[in-house]
Scaffold this motif. Structure first.
Motif, PDB file in Angstrom:
ATOM      1  N   VAL A  80      -0.092  -9.035   0.606  1.00 47.02           N
ATOM      2  CA  VAL A  80      -0.891  -8.510  -0.509  1.00 47.02           C
ATOM      3  C   VAL A  80      -1.290  -9.650  -1.441  1.00 47.02           C
ATOM      4  O   VAL A  80      -2.442  -9.748  -1.857  1.00 47.02           O
ATOM      5  CB  VAL A  80      -0.111  -7.420  -1.276  1.00 47.02           C
ATOM      6  CG1 VAL A  80      -0.840  -7.004  -2.550  1.00 47.02           C
ATOM      7  CG2 VAL A  80       0.148  -6.219  -0.380  1.00 47.02           C
ATOM      8  N   ALA A  81      -0.356 -10.526  -1.763  1.00 45.87           N
ATOM      9  CA  ALA A  81      -0.627 -11.630  -2.682  1.00 45.87           C
ATOM     10  C   ALA A  81      -1.660 -12.601  -2.126  1.00 45.87           C
ATOM     11  O   ALA A  81      -2.394 -13.231  -2.900  1.00 45.87           O
ATOM     12  CB  ALA A  81       0.669 -12.367  -3.004  1.00 45.87           C
ATOM     13  N   ASP A  82      -1.743 -12.708  -0.814  1.00 42.69           N
ATOM     14  CA  ASP A  82      -2.691 -13.633  -0.194  1.00 42.69           C
ATOM     15  C   ASP A  82      -4.111 -13.076  -0.096  1.00 42.69           C
ATOM     16  O   ASP A  82      -5.043 -13.824   0.205  1.00 42.69           O
ATOM     17  CB  ASP A  82      -2.216 -14.022   1.211  1.00 42.69           C
ATOM     18  CG  ASP A  82      -1.012 -14.946   1.175  1.00 42.69           C
ATOM     19  OD1 ASP A  82      -0.722 -15.522   0.103  1.00 42.69           O
ATOM     20  OD2 ASP A  82      -0.343 -15.090   2.221  1.00 42.69           O
ATOM     21  N   GLU A  83      -4.287 -11.796  -0.344  1.00 43.01           N
ATOM     22  CA  GLU A  83      -5.621 -11.186  -0.287  1.00 43.01           C
ATOM     23  C   GLU A  83      -6.431 -11.568  -1.525  1.00 43.01           C
ATOM     24  O   GLU A  83      -5.876 -11.745  -2.609  1.00 43.01           O
ATOM     25  CB  GLU A  83      -5.517  -9.662  -0.207  1.00 43.01           C
ATOM     26  CG  GLU A  83      -4.974  -9.159   1.108  1.00 43.01           C
ATOM     27  CD  GLU A  83      -5.929  -9.384   2.269  1.00 43.01           C
ATOM     28  OE1 GLU A  83      -7.154  -9.306   2.073  1.00 43.01           O
ATOM     29  OE2 GLU A  83      -5.428  -9.640   3.380  1.00 43.01           O
ATOM     30  N   GLU A  84      -7.745 -11.655  -1.367  1.00 40.07           N
ATOM     31  CA  GLU A  84      -8.617 -11.989  -2.504  1.00 40.07           C
ATOM     32  C   GLU A  84      -8.646 -10.874  -3.541  1.00 40.07           C
ATOM     33  O   GLU A  84      -8.640 -11.114  -4.741  1.00 40.07           O
ATOM     34  CB  GLU A  84     -10.039 -12.263  -2.021  1.00 40.07           C
ATOM     35  CG  GLU A  84     -10.983 -12.618  -3.161  1.00 40.07           C
ATOM     36  CD  GLU A  84     -12.407 -12.905  -2.718  1.00 40.07           C
ATOM     37  OE1 GLU A  84     -13.195 -13.310  -3.579  1.00 40.07           O
ATOM     38  OE2 GLU A  84     -12.736 -12.725  -1.526  1.00 40.07           O
ATOM     39  N   TRP A  85      -8.668  -9.633  -3.075  1.00 40.80           N
ATOM     40  CA  TRP A  85      -8.789  -8.481  -3.955  1.00 40.80           C
ATOM     41  C   TRP A  85      -7.514  -7.651  -3.966  1.00 40.80           C
ATOM     42  O   TRP A  85      -6.815  -7.548  -2.965  1.00 40.80           O
ATOM     43  CB  TRP A  85      -9.964  -7.611  -3.529  1.00 40.80           C
ATOM     44  CG  TRP A  85     -11.272  -8.292  -3.710  1.00 40.80           C
ATOM     45  CD1 TRP A  85     -11.996  -8.939  -2.738  1.00 40.80           C
ATOM     46  CD2 TRP A  85     -11.992  -8.453  -4.923  1.00 40.80           C
ATOM     47  NE1 TRP A  85     -13.134  -9.471  -3.289  1.00 40.80           N
ATOM     48  CE2 TRP A  85     -13.163  -9.196  -4.631  1.00 40.80           C
ATOM     49  CE3 TRP A  85     -11.773  -8.048  -6.243  1.00 40.80           C
ATOM     50  CZ2 TRP A  85     -14.103  -9.519  -5.599  1.00 40.80           C
ATOM     51  CZ3 TRP A  85     -12.710  -8.381  -7.203  1.00 40.80           C
ATOM     52  CH2 TRP A  85     -13.861  -9.101  -6.880  1.00 40.80           C
ATOM     53  N   PHE A  86      -7.258  -7.024  -5.101  1.00 41.56           N
ATOM     54  CA  PHE A  86      -6.093  -6.172  -5.281  1.00 41.56           C
ATOM     55  C   PHE A  86      -6.577  -4.823  -5.806  1.00 41.56           C
ATOM     56  O   PHE A  86      -7.363  -4.767  -6.760  1.00 41.56           O
ATOM     57  CB  PHE A  86      -5.126  -6.806  -6.296  1.00 41.56           C
ATOM     58  CG  PHE A  86      -3.879  -6.008  -6.507  1.00 41.56           C
ATOM     59  CD1 PHE A  86      -2.807  -6.145  -5.647  1.00 41.56           C
ATOM     60  CD2 PHE A  86      -3.777  -5.116  -7.564  1.00 41.56           C
ATOM     61  CE1 PHE A  86      -1.650  -5.407  -5.826  1.00 41.56           C
ATOM     62  CE2 PHE A  86      -2.624  -4.372  -7.757  1.00 41.56           C
ATOM     63  CZ  PHE A  86      -1.560  -4.518  -6.882  1.00 41.56           C
ATOM     64  N   GLY A  87      -6.117  -3.758  -5.195  1.00 41.30           N
ATOM     65  CA  GLY A  87      -6.472  -2.422  -5.649  1.00 41.30           C
ATOM     66  C   GLY A  87      -5.222  -1.647  -6.019  1.00 41.30           C
ATOM     67  O   GLY A  87      -4.185  -1.785  -5.372  1.00 41.30           O
ATOM     68  N   CYS A  88      -5.322  -0.863  -7.075  1.00 43.34           N
ATOM     69  CA  CYS A  88      -4.189  -0.040  -7.499  1.00 43.34           C
ATOM     70  C   CYS A  88      -4.723   1.106  -8.357  1.00 43.34           C
ATOM     71  O   CYS A  88      -5.884   1.118  -8.737  1.00 43.34           O
ATOM     72  CB  CYS A  88      -3.175  -0.858  -8.288  1.00 43.34           C
ATOM     73  SG  CYS A  88      -3.788  -1.479  -9.861  1.00 43.34           S
ATOM     74  N   ASN A  89      -3.860   2.039  -8.655  1.00 43.63           N
ATOM     75  CA  ASN A  89      -4.269   3.098  -9.574  1.00 43.63           C
ATOM     76  C   ASN A  89      -3.892   2.674 -10.997  1.00 43.63           C
ATOM     77  O   ASN A  89      -3.049   1.804 -11.181  1.00 43.63           O
ATOM     78  CB  ASN A  89      -3.670   4.449  -9.166  1.00 43.63           C
ATOM     79  CG  ASN A  89      -2.188   4.552  -9.426  1.00 43.63           C
ATOM     80  OD1 ASN A  89      -1.718   4.368 -10.536  1.00 43.63           O
ATOM     81  ND2 ASN A  89      -1.425   4.859  -8.382  1.00 43.63           N
TER      82      ASN A  89
END
Length: 121
Positions: A80-89
Protein backbone atom coordinates in the motif's frame (compact mmCIF):
# COMPACT_ATOMS: atom_id res chain seq x y z
CA UNK A 1 -9.12 -0.96 -2.66
CA UNK A 2 -7.74 -1.11 0.88
CA UNK A 3 -8.99 -2.60 4.08
CA UNK A 4 -8.42 -1.19 7.52
CA UNK A 5 -8.45 -3.49 10.53
CA UNK A 6 -8.59 -2.20 14.11
CA UNK A 7 -6.81 -4.50 16.58
CA UNK A 8 -5.76 -4.46 20.21
CA UNK A 9 -3.63 -6.45 22.60
CA UNK A 10 -5.17 -8.85 25.13
CA UNK A 11 -5.22 -6.24 27.91
CA UNK A 12 -6.84 -3.68 25.60
CA UNK A 13 -4.10 -1.17 26.36
CA UNK A 14 -2.47 -1.00 22.91
CA UNK A 15 -4.39 -0.36 19.70
CA UNK A 16 -3.36 -0.83 16.08
CA UNK A 17 -4.88 0.29 12.81
CA UNK A 18 -3.68 -2.00 10.04
CA UNK A 19 -4.04 -0.86 6.42
CA UNK A 20 -3.49 -3.46 3.72
CA UNK A 21 -4.67 -4.49 0.25
CA UNK A 22 -8.26 -5.75 0.34
CA UNK A 23 -7.35 -9.10 -1.19
CA UNK A 24 -4.71 -9.93 1.43
CA UNK A 25 -5.44 -11.92 4.56
CA UNK A 26 -3.99 -10.83 7.86
CA UNK A 27 -2.13 -13.40 9.93
CA UNK A 28 -2.49 -11.88 13.40
CA UNK A 29 -0.06 -14.39 14.94
CA UNK A 30 2.66 -13.42 12.44
CA UNK A 31 1.93 -9.72 12.97
CA UNK A 32 2.09 -10.24 16.75
CA UNK A 33 5.57 -11.72 16.35
CA UNK A 34 6.72 -8.92 14.01
CA UNK A 35 5.67 -6.09 16.32
CA UNK A 36 6.35 -7.87 19.61
CA UNK A 37 2.79 -7.63 20.92
CA UNK A 38 1.27 -10.98 21.94
CA UNK A 39 -2.37 -11.96 21.49
CA UNK A 40 -3.68 -9.43 18.95
CA UNK A 41 -7.41 -9.53 18.35
CA UNK A 42 -10.15 -7.34 16.95
CA UNK A 43 -10.86 -4.32 19.11
CA UNK A 44 -14.41 -3.70 20.29
CA UNK A 45 -16.82 -1.30 18.64
CA UNK A 46 -16.63 0.83 21.77
CA UNK A 47 -12.85 1.15 21.51
CA UNK A 48 -13.10 1.93 17.81
CA UNK A 49 -15.62 4.68 18.52
CA UNK A 50 -13.50 6.02 21.39
CA UNK A 51 -10.18 6.13 19.52
CA UNK A 52 -11.16 6.56 15.84
CA UNK A 53 -14.62 8.08 16.10
CA UNK A 54 -15.87 5.36 13.75
CA UNK A 55 -18.18 2.38 13.82
CA UNK A 56 -17.20 -1.14 12.70
CA UNK A 57 -16.86 -1.25 8.94
CA UNK A 58 -15.69 2.37 8.82
CA UNK A 59 -12.19 2.23 10.32
CA UNK A 60 -9.90 4.59 8.41
CA UNK A 61 -6.63 6.48 8.72
CA UNK A 62 -8.78 9.62 8.72
CA UNK A 63 -10.10 8.50 12.11
CA UNK A 64 -6.64 9.03 13.57
CA UNK A 65 -7.49 12.72 13.72
CA UNK A 66 -9.70 11.75 16.69
CA UNK A 67 -6.82 9.93 18.41
CA UNK A 68 -5.45 13.02 20.12
CA UNK A 69 -3.68 11.01 22.84
CA UNK A 70 -1.84 8.86 20.27
CA UNK A 71 -3.16 5.52 21.51
CA UNK A 72 -3.45 4.00 18.04
CA UNK A 73 -0.38 2.79 16.16
CA UNK A 74 -0.74 2.84 12.39
CA UNK A 75 0.76 -0.03 10.40
CA UNK A 76 0.63 0.21 6.61
CA UNK A 77 1.45 -2.74 4.41
CA UNK A 78 4.47 -2.00 2.20
CA UNK A 79 2.42 -2.81 -0.90
CA UNK A 80 0.00 0.00 0.00
CA UNK A 81 2.78 2.43 0.93
CA UNK A 82 4.52 1.84 -2.40
CA UNK A 83 1.44 2.78 -4.45
CA UNK A 84 1.19 6.30 -5.89
CA UNK A 85 -2.41 6.77 -4.76
CA UNK A 86 -4.14 6.00 -1.47
CA UNK A 87 -7.88 5.60 -1.06
CA UNK A 88 -9.85 5.46 2.17
CA UNK A 89 -13.15 6.49 3.65
CA UNK A 90 -13.45 9.70 5.68
CA UNK A 91 -14.75 7.82 8.73
CA UNK A 92 -18.00 6.58 7.23
CA UNK A 93 -18.08 3.88 4.59
CA UNK A 94 -20.52 5.62 2.24
CA UNK A 95 -17.87 7.97 0.81
CA UNK A 96 -14.22 7.73 -0.20
CA UNK A 97 -11.19 9.99 -0.44
CA UNK A 98 -8.26 9.72 -2.83
CA UNK A 99 -4.86 11.29 -2.19
CA UNK A 100 -1.22 10.77 -3.01
CA UNK A 101 0.21 8.17 -0.66
CA UNK A 102 3.23 10.43 -0.11
CA UNK A 103 0.87 13.22 1.06
CA UNK A 104 -0.76 10.86 3.54
CA UNK A 105 2.57 9.72 4.97
CA UNK A 106 4.55 12.97 4.78
CA UNK A 107 1.88 15.64 5.29
CA UNK A 108 -1.38 14.43 6.84
CA UNK A 109 -0.02 12.02 9.44
CA UNK A 110 2.67 14.40 10.78
CA UNK A 111 0.06 17.18 10.95
CA UNK A 112 -2.06 15.05 13.32
CA UNK A 113 1.03 13.83 15.23
CA UNK A 114 0.99 10.25 13.95
CA UNK A 115 3.49 8.12 12.09
CA UNK A 116 3.05 5.06 9.99
CA UNK A 117 5.07 1.92 10.51
CA UNK A 118 5.49 0.42 7.07
CA UNK A 119 6.06 -3.32 6.85
CA UNK A 120 5.38 -6.28 4.61
CA UNK A 121 2.33 -8.10 5.95
Amino acid sequence: IRKSIFLCNKKKTSFFLIVMPAEKSLDTAALSNKIGVPHLSFASAEHMQEHLGALPGSASVMGLINDEDDYVQLIIDKEVADEEWFGCNPGINTAHLKMKTSDLINKFLPKINHRAKIMAL
